[in-house]
Scaffold this motif. Structure first.
Motif, PDB file in Angstrom:
ATOM      1  N   LEU A   1     -11.143  31.729  -2.797  1.00  0.00           N
ATOM      2  CA  LEU A   1     -10.546  31.810  -4.136  1.00  0.00           C
ATOM      3  C   LEU A   1     -10.733  30.495  -4.901  1.00  0.00           C
ATOM      4  O   LEU A   1     -10.924  30.499  -6.119  1.00  0.00           O
ATOM      5  N   THR A   2     -10.687  29.376  -4.169  1.00  0.00           N
ATOM      6  CA  THR A   2     -10.931  28.071  -4.798  1.00  0.00           C
ATOM      7  C   THR A   2     -12.353  27.986  -5.335  1.00  0.00           C
ATOM      8  O   THR A   2     -12.584  27.544  -6.467  1.00  0.00           O
ATOM      9  N   LEU A   3     -13.315  28.429  -4.517  1.00  0.00           N
ATOM     10  CA  LEU A   3     -14.714  28.431  -4.963  1.00  0.00           C
ATOM     11  C   LEU A   3     -14.893  29.356  -6.160  1.00  0.00           C
ATOM     12  O   LEU A   3     -15.567  28.996  -7.132  1.00  0.00           O
ATOM     13  N   LEU A   4     -14.286  30.536  -6.093  1.00  0.00           N
ATOM     14  CA  LEU A   4     -14.413  31.511  -7.184  1.00  0.00           C
ATOM     15  C   LEU A   4     -13.792  30.993  -8.470  1.00  0.00           C
ATOM     16  O   LEU A   4     -14.393  31.084  -9.549  1.00  0.00           O
ATOM     17  N   GLY A   5     -12.589  30.415  -8.371  1.00  0.00           N
ATOM     18  CA  GLY A   5     -11.894  29.923  -9.561  1.00  0.00           C
ATOM     19  C   GLY A   5     -12.625  28.789 -10.245  1.00  0.00           C
ATOM     20  O   GLY A   5     -12.815  28.797 -11.465  1.00  0.00           O
ATOM     21  N   ASN A   6     -13.057  27.807  -9.468  1.00  0.00           N
ATOM     22  CA  ASN A   6     -13.748  26.661 -10.060  1.00  0.00           C
ATOM     23  C   ASN A   6     -15.138  27.030 -10.567  1.00  0.00           C
ATOM     24  O   ASN A   6     -15.589  26.507 -11.589  1.00  0.00           O
ATOM     25  N   THR A   7     -15.815  27.945  -9.857  1.00  0.00           N
ATOM     26  CA  THR A   7     -17.124  28.409 -10.339  1.00  0.00           C
ATOM     27  C   THR A   7     -16.971  29.179 -11.649  1.00  0.00           C
ATOM     28  O   THR A   7     -17.817  29.063 -12.553  1.00  0.00           O
ATOM     29  N   SER A   8     -15.890  29.934 -11.777  1.00  0.00           N
ATOM     30  CA  SER A   8     -15.631  30.686 -13.019  1.00  0.00           C
ATOM     31  C   SER A   8     -15.442  29.748 -14.199  1.00  0.00           C
ATOM     32  O   SER A   8     -15.931  30.014 -15.307  1.00  0.00           O
ATOM     33  N   ILE A   9     -14.755  28.637 -13.982  1.00  0.00           N
ATOM     34  CA  ILE A   9     -14.562  27.664 -15.060  1.00  0.00           C
ATOM     35  C   ILE A   9     -15.896  27.050 -15.479  1.00  0.00           C
ATOM     36  O   ILE A   9     -16.189  26.901 -16.674  1.00  0.00           O
ATOM     37  N   ILE A  10     -16.739  26.719 -14.499  1.00  0.00           N
ATOM     38  CA  ILE A  10     -18.057  26.153 -14.809  1.00  0.00           C
ATOM     39  C   ILE A  10     -18.884  27.147 -15.616  1.00  0.00           C
ATOM     40  O   ILE A  10     -19.513  26.787 -16.618  1.00  0.00           O
ATOM     41  N   CYS A  11     -18.878  28.409 -15.199  1.00  0.00           N
ATOM     42  CA  CYS A  11     -19.641  29.448 -15.906  1.00  0.00           C
ATOM     43  C   CYS A  11     -19.096  29.681 -17.304  1.00  0.00           C
ATOM     44  O   CYS A  11     -19.861  29.890 -18.259  1.00  0.00           O
TER      45      CYS A  11
END
Length: 322
Positions: free
Chosen positions: A41-51
């Motif tokens: 979830l940490t990877l998904l959340g931070n990747t979503s912000i970058i995208c």
């Protein structure tokens, strides 16, 4: 035993054993599932912000550029120790090589230092935007923003270079069991078979300087920001400023609160249980909560995330139909 004598036999330690969380097998499986879910979830959340920042032209501003870099840092930060921790939970050996341990130490604390620098730069950005709004576009240019980003990344890795070099010279010739889930400073120094006052003093000085200098700078910046915001007449402008700064300061509180308990509290190093819990909080909980804090309290970010997640959902549906 002298350091020279210890160095002669230090080669006997080729790996360390990370005890992690010694408990029943069923509890270890439960911890593995829980930590794996938080990590994903940490990877998904931070990747979503970058995208979201990359895909939305509205977010191509210094504030969101810093936020995107900060999110990428969080991905690197949490990946420097959590994957190894998860592997050791389900492993019988729970070992890490000598070189792997030193590299983990270097990368983890470099990311930790870079996080302090990024939080300082982000507070500087908010100070300019709120306290010097007319000068903000001419001061915080994209060129300056890029230089600040490079400073944060390079500063993090360069700050921990000397402690890492000194740690590589610490003699390990006896017990190799670390009562922790990663190669932390205190447990490593406790295994040294000879006194290393220079290494201990250098590591303590570097960590204290990074923690206190960045924290005091951030505290001073937000004190000035708060004074400026309180002068703004009540309305949407004040609410938006409060919302943005509250998000930043909440992240600062989570990070520095746990780090100070760990590295400033006098008795924390003598209690392995407390040490593991606090370390687990600042190396997993803060990267996990950061995307939630920034996205839930920022309308522009929420709108961009909805577009990114909506586009992702449509793509998945198309692939499913094919």
């Amino acid at each position: 035993m002298s350091i020279s004598e210890a160095n002669n036999i230090s080669g006997s330690v080729s790996e360390f054993i990370l005890l992690g969380f010694p408990c029943r097998r069923d509890i270890q499986i439960l911890l593995f599932v829980m930590f794996s879910l938080i990590y994903l979830l940490t990877l998904l959340g931070n990747t979503s912000i970058i995208c979201a920042v990359w895909s939305s032209r509205k977010l191509h501003t210094p504030m969101y550029t810093l936020l995107a870099n900060f999110s990428f840092l969080e991905i690197c930060y949490v990946s420097s120790d959590v994957p190894k921790m998860l592997a050791n939970i389900i492993s019988q050996t729970k070992s890490i090589s000598y070189a792997g341990c030193l590299l983990q130490f270097y990368f983890f604390f470099s990311m930790c230092a870079a996080e302090g620098y990024f939080l300082s730069v982000m507070s500087f950005d908010r100070f300019l935007a709120i306290c010097r709004p007319l000068h903000y576009p001419t001061i915080m240019t994209h060129h300056l923003c890029a230089r600040l980003v490079v400073f944060c990344w390079a500063g993090g890795f360069l700050s921990i270079l000397m402690p890492a070099v000194l740690m590589s010279q610490v003699p390990f010739c006896g017990p190799n069991i670390i009562d922790h889930f990663f190669c932390d400073l205190g447990p490593l120094l406790a295994l040294s078979c000879a006194p290393v006052p220079k290494t201990t003093l250098t590591c303590a000085t570097v960590s204290s300087l990074i923690i206190f200098v960045t924290f005091l700078y951030i505290l001073g910046s937000y004190t000035l920001v708060l004074r400026a915001v309180l002068r703004v007449p009540a309305g949407s402008g004040r609410n938006k400023a409060f919302s943005t700064c509250a998000s930043h300061f909440l992240v600062v509180s989570l990070f520095y609160g746990s780090v100070m308990v760990m590295y400033v509290s006098p008795g924390s190093r003598t209690h392995p249980g407390t040490q593991k819990f606090v370390t687990l909080f600042y190396c997993m909980a803060t990267p996990f909560f950061n995307p939630l804090i920034y996205s839930l309290r920022n309308k522009d970010m929420k709108d961009a995330l909805k577009k990114v997640l909506g586009a992702s959902s449509k793509e998945i549906l198309k692939n499913t139909e094919k």
